[in-house]
Design a protein around this motif. Structure first.
Motif, short mmCIF file in Angstrom:
data_model
loop_
_atom_site.label_atom_id
_atom_site.label_comp_id
_atom_site.label_asym_id
_atom_site.label_seq_id
_atom_site.Cartn_x
_atom_site.Cartn_y
_atom_site.Cartn_z
N UNK A 39 0.82 -1.21 0.00
CA UNK A 39 0.00 0.00 0.00
C UNK A 39 0.85 1.27 0.00
N UNK A 40 2.02 1.20 0.59
CA UNK A 40 2.97 2.31 0.54
C UNK A 40 3.37 2.57 -0.92
N UNK A 41 3.76 1.51 -1.62
CA UNK A 41 4.17 1.64 -3.03
C UNK A 41 2.99 2.04 -3.91
N UNK A 42 1.83 1.45 -3.65
CA UNK A 42 0.64 1.76 -4.44
C UNK A 42 0.27 3.24 -4.31
N UNK A 43 0.45 3.80 -3.11
CA UNK A 43 0.15 5.21 -2.90
C UNK A 43 0.96 6.12 -3.81
#
Length: 192
Positions: A39-43
């Protein structure tokens, strides 16, 4: 004792065990952080496939560098730093592609020059030849991950192997390609 302190102590024990080659410790760390990293990368990336790739690359790097991990340092900070650096590389790569697509030659309908087309064809042929020299399972795993964009879990289910085996095969394939395409190994994103 705070929850944060408990997690840090669990990380420390897992890192110590991982340094000794314990697969269970690796799995614990993966299970503890893979969703948060995703989710960090997706953000930043806004692409599920690219975000999954970041998670795969982070944990592949952790496995490769497990002997160099320092249990006293924050494992969480380390993996998020690796992820952030991979995300930056992704944006740099995107910028290069965008610049290329905006260039005058491409604006005329993707009419690549003969030299560009020959370079592309040569590079792709070389890549295909190198992939063909890999062991059969590694080829299959690499193709599913990098060419078809499948996540590790899906590849593991489809091939009937563990996710860790998939990650190891991708790591070995990437290392092999870096050595043979560049002639040298790429340095680590962040050395501990």
């Amino acid at each position: 004792m705070s929850t944060l302190k408990i997690v840090e102590e669990c990380d420390q024990v897992s890192v110590i065990n991982l340094k000794l080659g314990c697969d269970v410790a690796y799995r614990e760390l993966f299970d503890r952080y893979n969703k948060r990293l995703y989710y960090f990368a997706l953000g930043y990336l806004k692409s599920p496939v690219e975000a999954e790739g970041v998670v795969q690359d982070v944990f592949a790097k952790i496995w490769e560098k497990k002997e160099n991990l320092k249990p006293d340092n924050s494992f969480k900070a380390y993996i998020f730093t690796i992820a952030y650096n991979l995300i930056k590389k992704n944006f740099i790569r995107r910028g290069r592609v965008r610049d290329y697509l905006a260039s005058e030659g491409v604006q005329r309908g993707f009419d690549l020059s003969t030299t560009d087309q020959l370079d592309y064809n040569f590079t792709m042929e070389r890549l295909k030849n190198l992939v063909a020299k890999m062991p059969k399972r590694r080829q299959e795993t690499f193709i599913k991950s990098r060419f078809e964009g499948l996540p590790v879990k899906d590849i593991a289910v489809e091939m009937g192997i563990s996710p860790k085996t998939v990650e190891n095969q991708i790591t070995l394939a990437l290392k092999y390609l870096r050595v043979h395409l560049n002639g040298i190994e790429e340095p680590g994103v962040l050395e501990m």
